[in-house]
Design a protein around this motif. Sequence first.
Motif, PDB file in Angstrom:
ATOM      1  N   VAL A   1       0.820  -1.223   0.000  1.00 51.19           N
ATOM      2  CA  VAL A   1       0.000   0.000   0.000  1.00 51.19           C
ATOM      3  C   VAL A   1       0.852   1.269   0.000  1.00 51.19           C
ATOM      4  O   VAL A   1       0.337   2.358  -0.250  1.00 51.19           O
ATOM      5  CB  VAL A   1      -1.004   0.040   1.186  1.00 51.19           C
ATOM      6  N   LEU A   2       2.147   1.144   0.291  1.00 51.30           N
ATOM      7  CA  LEU A   2       3.008   2.334   0.333  1.00 51.30           C
ATOM      8  C   LEU A   2       3.819   2.526  -0.956  1.00 51.30           C
ATOM      9  O   LEU A   2       4.563   3.495  -1.072  1.00 51.30           O
ATOM     10  CB  LEU A   2       3.982   2.242   1.521  1.00 51.30           C
ATOM     11  N   PHE A   3       3.653   1.603  -1.899  1.00 51.21           N
ATOM     12  CA  PHE A   3       4.463   1.690  -3.124  1.00 51.21           C
ATOM     13  C   PHE A   3       4.160   2.994  -3.874  1.00 51.21           C
ATOM     14  O   PHE A   3       3.004   3.298  -4.169  1.00 51.21           O
ATOM     15  CB  PHE A   3       4.211   0.479  -4.026  1.00 51.21           C
ATOM     16  N   GLU A   4       5.213   3.765  -4.119  1.00 49.67           N
ATOM     17  CA  GLU A   4       5.138   5.051  -4.821  1.00 49.67           C
ATOM     18  C   GLU A   4       4.315   6.093  -4.079  1.00 49.67           C
ATOM     19  O   GLU A   4       3.885   7.082  -4.668  1.00 49.67           O
ATOM     20  CB  GLU A   4       4.650   4.861  -6.263  1.00 49.67           C
ATOM     21  N   LYS A   5       4.100   5.861  -2.786  1.00 48.63           N
ATOM     22  CA  LYS A   5       3.393   6.850  -1.960  1.00 48.63           C
ATOM     23  C   LYS A   5       4.427   7.637  -1.144  1.00 48.63           C
ATOM     24  O   LYS A   5       5.461   7.105  -0.742  1.00 48.63           O
ATOM     25  CB  LYS A   5       2.422   6.154  -0.998  1.00 48.63           C
ATOM     26  N   GLU A   6       4.098   8.916  -0.898  1.00 50.02           N
ATOM     27  CA  GLU A   6       4.913   9.707   0.018  1.00 50.02           C
ATOM     28  C   GLU A   6       4.725   9.153   1.416  1.00 50.02           C
ATOM     29  O   GLU A   6       3.577   8.969   1.856  1.00 50.02           O
ATOM     30  CB  GLU A   6       4.469  11.179   0.012  1.00 50.02           C
ATOM     31  N   MET A   7       5.816   8.884   2.089  1.00 51.46           N
ATOM     32  CA  MET A   7       5.693   8.342   3.441  1.00 51.46           C
ATOM     33  C   MET A   7       6.702   9.003   4.370  1.00 51.46           C
ATOM     34  O   MET A   7       7.662   9.631   3.914  1.00 51.46           O
ATOM     35  CB  MET A   7       5.854   6.830   3.417  1.00 51.46           C
ATOM     36  N   GLN A   8       6.439   8.860   5.647  1.00 53.03           N
ATOM     37  CA  GLN A   8       7.291   9.509   6.643  1.00 53.03           C
ATOM     38  C   GLN A   8       7.653   8.536   7.738  1.00 53.03           C
ATOM     39  O   GLN A   8       6.865   7.642   8.053  1.00 53.03           O
ATOM     40  CB  GLN A   8       6.547  10.688   7.283  1.00 53.03           C
ATOM     41  N   TRP A   9       8.843   8.750   8.313  1.00 57.66           N
ATOM     42  CA  TRP A   9       9.228   7.993   9.491  1.00 57.66           C
ATOM     43  C   TRP A   9      10.222   8.823  10.298  1.00 57.66           C
ATOM     44  O   TRP A   9      10.773   9.799   9.806  1.00 57.66           O
ATOM     45  CB  TRP A   9       9.809   6.633   9.115  1.00 57.66           C
ATOM     46  N   VAL A  10      10.403   8.412  11.537  1.00 58.83           N
ATOM     47  CA  VAL A  10      11.299   9.129  12.447  1.00 58.83           C
ATOM     48  C   VAL A  10      12.541   8.266  12.643  1.00 58.83           C
ATOM     49  O   VAL A  10      12.430   7.077  12.966  1.00 58.83           O
ATOM     50  CB  VAL A  10      10.603   9.387  13.808  1.00 58.83           C
TER      51      VAL A  10
END
Length: 253
Positions: free
Chosen positions: A199-208
Amino acid sequence: MDNVLYLNSTGSTNNDAYNLAVKGAVHGFGVLSDTQSAGKGRLGKNWVSPAGTGLYCSIVIRPNLSFTEFPKLTLTAGLALCTAVQSFLPDINFGLKWPNDLYCLRHKCGGILVESSTPNCPDEESFVVVGIGINVNTQLDEFPLELQQKVTSLHILSGEIYNIKDLYQKIRASLLEHVYIHENRGFEKILHEWRKRDVLFEKEMQWVTHDKEVITARGMGPDENGHLLAIDSDGKIHEILSGDVQQATNGEQ
Ligand code: BTN
Protein backbone atom coordinates in the motif's frame (compact mmCIF):
# COMPACT_ATOMS: atom_id res chain seq x y z
CA MET A 1 -9.36 -28.62 15.76
CA ASP A 2 -5.98 -30.32 15.34
CA ASN A 3 -2.80 -28.78 16.66
CA VAL A 4 -4.50 -25.88 18.38
CA LEU A 5 -4.89 -24.89 21.99
CA TYR A 6 -8.11 -22.96 22.33
CA LEU A 7 -8.32 -20.66 25.37
CA ASN A 8 -11.14 -18.51 26.73
CA SER A 9 -8.64 -15.98 27.97
CA THR A 10 -4.91 -15.54 28.46
CA GLY A 11 -2.27 -12.87 28.90
CA SER A 12 -0.70 -13.11 25.43
CA THR A 13 -1.01 -16.00 22.97
CA ASN A 14 2.51 -15.14 21.79
CA ASN A 15 3.89 -15.86 25.26
CA ASP A 16 1.88 -19.10 25.45
CA ALA A 17 3.03 -20.29 22.02
CA TYR A 18 6.64 -19.30 22.76
CA ASN A 19 6.68 -21.28 26.02
CA LEU A 20 5.09 -24.28 24.30
CA ALA A 21 7.62 -24.04 21.45
CA VAL A 22 10.48 -24.12 23.98
CA LYS A 23 8.90 -27.35 25.28
CA GLY A 24 8.75 -28.82 21.75
CA ALA A 25 5.42 -27.71 20.19
CA VAL A 26 5.42 -28.81 16.54
CA HIS A 27 5.46 -26.78 13.32
CA GLY A 28 1.97 -25.36 12.81
CA PHE A 29 0.88 -25.65 16.43
CA GLY A 30 -1.34 -22.68 17.33
CA VAL A 31 -2.81 -20.96 20.37
CA LEU A 32 -6.12 -19.15 19.80
CA SER A 33 -7.79 -17.15 22.56
CA ASP A 34 -11.12 -15.32 22.86
CA THR A 35 -9.44 -12.47 24.66
CA GLN A 36 -6.00 -11.36 25.94
CA SER A 37 -5.30 -9.30 29.04
CA ALA A 38 -1.76 -8.34 27.95
CA GLY A 39 -1.77 -8.57 24.16
CA LYS A 40 1.52 -7.38 22.68
CA GLY A 41 1.90 -5.27 19.54
CA ARG A 42 5.03 -4.35 17.59
CA LEU A 43 7.51 -1.83 19.00
CA GLY A 44 6.43 -2.46 22.58
CA LYS A 45 2.83 -1.34 22.03
CA ASN A 46 -0.22 -3.02 23.56
CA TRP A 47 -2.71 -4.92 21.45
CA VAL A 48 -6.13 -4.31 22.96
CA SER A 49 -7.96 -7.64 22.73
CA PRO A 50 -11.64 -7.51 23.71
CA ALA A 51 -13.57 -10.81 23.86
CA GLY A 52 -15.71 -12.02 21.00
CA THR A 53 -14.80 -9.44 18.36
CA GLY A 54 -11.21 -10.15 17.34
CA LEU A 55 -8.95 -12.99 16.31
CA TYR A 56 -5.92 -13.42 18.58
CA CYS A 57 -3.66 -16.31 17.72
CA SER A 58 -0.02 -17.36 17.65
CA ILE A 59 1.37 -20.13 15.48
CA VAL A 60 4.68 -21.94 15.97
CA ILE A 61 6.80 -22.22 12.84
CA ARG A 62 9.90 -24.40 12.62
CA PRO A 63 11.30 -23.20 9.31
CA ASN A 64 13.68 -25.23 7.26
CA LEU A 65 15.75 -22.07 6.76
CA SER A 66 18.96 -20.65 8.15
CA PHE A 67 18.58 -18.28 11.11
CA THR A 68 19.62 -15.34 8.87
CA GLU A 69 16.46 -15.93 6.79
CA PHE A 70 14.22 -15.63 9.86
CA PRO A 71 13.72 -11.82 9.67
CA LYS A 72 12.28 -12.22 6.16
CA LEU A 73 9.60 -14.51 7.56
CA THR A 74 7.88 -11.42 8.89
CA LEU A 75 6.98 -10.47 5.30
CA THR A 76 6.12 -14.07 4.45
CA ALA A 77 3.67 -14.10 7.38
CA GLY A 78 2.11 -10.81 6.24
CA LEU A 79 1.56 -12.13 2.73
CA ALA A 80 0.04 -15.33 4.14
CA LEU A 81 -2.35 -13.31 6.31
CA CYS A 82 -3.36 -10.98 3.49
CA THR A 83 -3.92 -13.88 1.08
CA ALA A 84 -6.07 -15.77 3.61
CA VAL A 85 -8.24 -12.78 4.51
CA GLN A 86 -8.56 -11.88 0.84
CA SER A 87 -9.94 -15.33 0.05
CA PHE A 88 -12.33 -15.04 3.04
CA LEU A 89 -13.67 -11.69 1.74
CA PRO A 90 -13.09 -11.90 -2.02
CA ASP A 91 -15.02 -8.70 -2.84
CA ILE A 92 -12.81 -6.44 -0.73
CA ASN A 93 -9.24 -5.44 -1.59
CA PHE A 94 -6.69 -5.90 1.15
CA GLY A 95 -3.12 -4.63 1.16
CA LEU A 96 0.05 -4.78 3.22
CA LYS A 97 1.80 -1.92 4.94
CA TRP A 98 5.46 -2.74 5.60
CA PRO A 99 6.46 -4.81 7.41
CA ASN A 100 3.25 -6.78 7.85
CA ASP A 101 0.15 -4.75 8.73
CA LEU A 102 -3.09 -5.74 7.05
CA TYR A 103 -4.76 -2.71 5.49
CA CYS A 104 -7.93 -1.83 3.65
CA LEU A 105 -8.85 1.65 2.39
CA ARG A 106 -6.01 3.24 4.40
CA HIS A 107 -7.29 1.69 7.62
CA LYS A 108 -5.50 -1.00 9.64
CA CYS A 109 -7.49 -4.17 10.29
CA GLY A 110 -4.78 -6.51 11.50
CA GLY A 111 -1.17 -6.84 12.56
CA ILE A 112 1.53 -9.42 13.17
CA LEU A 113 4.14 -9.77 15.88
CA VAL A 114 6.91 -12.25 15.03
CA GLU A 115 9.16 -13.50 17.83
CA SER A 116 12.10 -15.89 17.28
CA SER A 117 13.97 -18.33 19.46
CA THR A 118 17.32 -17.02 20.67
CA PRO A 119 20.19 -16.97 18.10
CA ASN A 120 22.23 -19.48 20.16
CA CYS A 121 19.41 -22.04 19.98
CA PRO A 122 20.55 -25.18 18.05
CA ASP A 123 19.16 -25.21 14.47
CA GLU A 124 16.98 -28.26 15.07
CA GLU A 125 15.27 -26.56 18.04
CA SER A 126 14.91 -23.07 16.55
CA PHE A 127 11.45 -21.66 15.89
CA VAL A 128 9.47 -18.55 15.15
CA VAL A 129 6.16 -17.56 16.75
CA VAL A 130 3.83 -15.70 14.40
CA GLY A 131 1.29 -13.77 16.46
CA ILE A 132 -1.70 -12.44 14.55
CA GLY A 133 -4.37 -10.01 15.68
CA ILE A 134 -7.32 -9.09 13.43
CA ASN A 135 -10.30 -6.85 14.02
CA VAL A 136 -12.99 -9.27 12.87
CA ASN A 137 -16.50 -8.53 14.18
CA THR A 138 -15.69 -5.21 15.86
CA GLN A 139 -18.13 -2.29 15.45
CA LEU A 140 -16.62 1.17 14.96
CA ASP A 141 -17.82 2.50 18.33
CA GLU A 142 -16.10 -0.42 20.09
CA PHE A 143 -12.67 0.99 19.17
CA PRO A 144 -11.13 3.66 21.43
CA LEU A 145 -12.07 7.12 20.12
CA GLU A 146 -8.47 8.00 19.21
CA LEU A 147 -8.22 4.94 16.94
CA GLN A 148 -11.54 5.26 15.11
CA GLN A 149 -10.08 7.25 12.18
CA LYS A 150 -7.23 4.78 11.68
CA VAL A 151 -8.67 1.29 12.04
CA THR A 152 -11.33 -0.91 10.60
CA SER A 153 -12.67 -4.45 10.96
CA LEU A 154 -13.85 -7.14 8.58
CA HIS A 155 -17.39 -6.50 9.86
CA ILE A 156 -17.20 -2.75 9.20
CA LEU A 157 -15.92 -3.46 5.68
CA SER A 158 -18.56 -6.01 4.67
CA GLY A 159 -21.45 -5.82 7.16
CA GLU A 160 -21.05 -9.56 7.84
CA ILE A 161 -20.30 -11.43 11.07
CA TYR A 162 -17.51 -14.00 10.73
CA ASN A 163 -16.69 -17.29 12.45
CA ILE A 164 -13.31 -16.65 14.08
CA LYS A 165 -12.29 -20.32 14.25
CA ASP A 166 -12.93 -20.77 10.51
CA LEU A 167 -10.85 -17.70 9.79
CA TYR A 168 -8.07 -19.03 12.04
CA GLN A 169 -7.96 -22.32 10.09
CA LYS A 170 -7.73 -20.43 6.80
CA ILE A 171 -4.88 -18.26 8.09
CA ARG A 172 -2.97 -21.23 9.55
CA ALA A 173 -3.19 -23.12 6.26
CA SER A 174 -2.06 -20.05 4.33
CA LEU A 175 0.85 -19.47 6.72
CA LEU A 176 2.11 -23.05 6.36
CA GLU A 177 1.74 -22.85 2.58
CA HIS A 178 3.67 -19.57 2.34
CA VAL A 179 6.44 -20.80 4.63
CA TYR A 180 6.72 -23.85 2.36
CA ILE A 181 7.01 -21.57 -0.69
CA HIS A 182 9.67 -19.49 1.08
CA GLU A 183 11.64 -22.65 1.95
CA ASN A 184 11.35 -24.32 -1.44
CA ARG A 185 11.06 -21.55 -4.01
CA GLY A 186 12.88 -18.80 -2.19
CA PHE A 187 12.02 -15.43 -0.68
CA GLU A 188 12.01 -13.84 -4.19
CA LYS A 189 8.72 -15.60 -4.92
CA ILE A 190 7.21 -14.19 -1.69
CA LEU A 191 8.59 -10.74 -2.43
CA HIS A 192 7.09 -10.73 -5.91
CA GLU A 193 3.60 -11.35 -4.51
CA TRP A 194 4.15 -9.04 -1.54
CA ARG A 195 4.97 -6.10 -3.80
CA LYS A 196 1.63 -6.45 -5.58
CA ARG A 197 -0.09 -5.72 -2.26
CA ASP A 198 2.22 -2.94 -1.06
CA VAL A 199 0.00 0.00 0.00
CA LEU A 200 3.01 2.33 0.33
CA PHE A 201 4.46 1.69 -3.12
CA GLU A 202 5.14 5.05 -4.82
CA LYS A 203 3.39 6.85 -1.96
CA GLU A 204 4.91 9.71 0.02
CA MET A 205 5.69 8.34 3.44
CA GLN A 206 7.29 9.51 6.64
CA TRP A 207 9.23 7.99 9.49
CA VAL A 208 11.30 9.13 12.45
CA THR A 209 14.97 8.09 12.58
CA HIS A 210 16.88 7.08 15.72
CA ASP A 211 18.17 10.69 15.79
CA LYS A 212 14.54 11.92 15.91
CA GLU A 213 14.72 13.28 12.36
CA VAL A 214 11.46 13.11 10.38
CA ILE A 215 12.15 11.91 6.84
CA THR A 216 9.74 12.12 3.94
CA ALA A 217 10.38 9.91 0.92
CA ARG A 218 8.57 7.90 -1.73
CA GLY A 219 8.08 4.18 -1.11
CA MET A 220 9.99 1.81 -3.42
CA GLY A 221 8.93 -1.42 -1.73
CA PRO A 222 10.95 -3.98 0.23
CA ASP A 223 14.29 -5.26 -1.06
CA GLU A 224 15.60 -8.84 -1.16
CA ASN A 225 16.40 -8.64 2.56
CA GLY A 226 12.88 -7.51 3.45
CA HIS A 227 14.12 -3.97 4.27
CA LEU A 228 11.97 -1.11 3.02
CA LEU A 229 13.47 1.25 0.43
CA ALA A 230 12.35 4.84 -0.15
CA ILE A 231 13.69 7.66 -2.32
CA ASP A 232 13.66 11.28 -1.13
CA SER A 233 13.37 14.48 -3.19
CA ASP A 234 17.20 14.67 -3.49
CA GLY A 235 17.28 11.21 -5.04
CA LYS A 236 18.82 9.64 -1.95
CA ILE A 237 17.69 6.07 -1.30
CA HIS A 238 16.94 5.20 2.32
CA GLU A 239 16.89 1.66 3.65
CA ILE A 240 14.55 1.15 6.62
CA LEU A 241 15.35 -1.92 8.69
CA SER A 242 12.75 -1.63 11.43
CA GLY A 243 10.29 0.76 13.02
CA ASP A 244 7.08 2.32 11.87
CA VAL A 245 6.37 4.22 8.65
CA GLN A 246 3.29 6.31 7.91
CA GLN A 247 1.78 7.43 4.66
CA ALA A 248 2.23 11.21 4.50
CA THR A 249 -1.12 12.97 4.92
CA ASN A 250 -2.27 14.88 1.85
CA GLY A 251 -5.84 15.64 2.79
CA GLU A 252 -7.37 12.53 1.21
CA GLN A 253 -8.59 9.71 3.44
C1 BTN B 1 1.00 -4.99 15.62
O1 BTN B 1 1.51 -4.18 16.43
O2 BTN B 1 0.43 -4.59 14.62
C2 BTN B 1 1.08 -6.46 15.89
C3 BTN B 1 -0.08 -6.94 16.70
C4 BTN B 1 -0.04 -8.42 17.01
C5 BTN B 1 -1.12 -8.81 17.98
C6 BTN B 1 -1.26 -10.28 18.13
S1 BTN B 1 -2.76 -10.74 18.96
C7 BTN B 1 -2.22 -12.38 19.08
C8 BTN B 1 -0.74 -12.34 19.39
N1 BTN B 1 -0.51 -12.26 20.81
C9 BTN B 1 0.03 -11.10 21.19
O3 BTN B 1 0.31 -10.77 22.34
N2 BTN B 1 0.23 -10.34 20.10
C10 BTN B 1 -0.17 -11.01 18.89
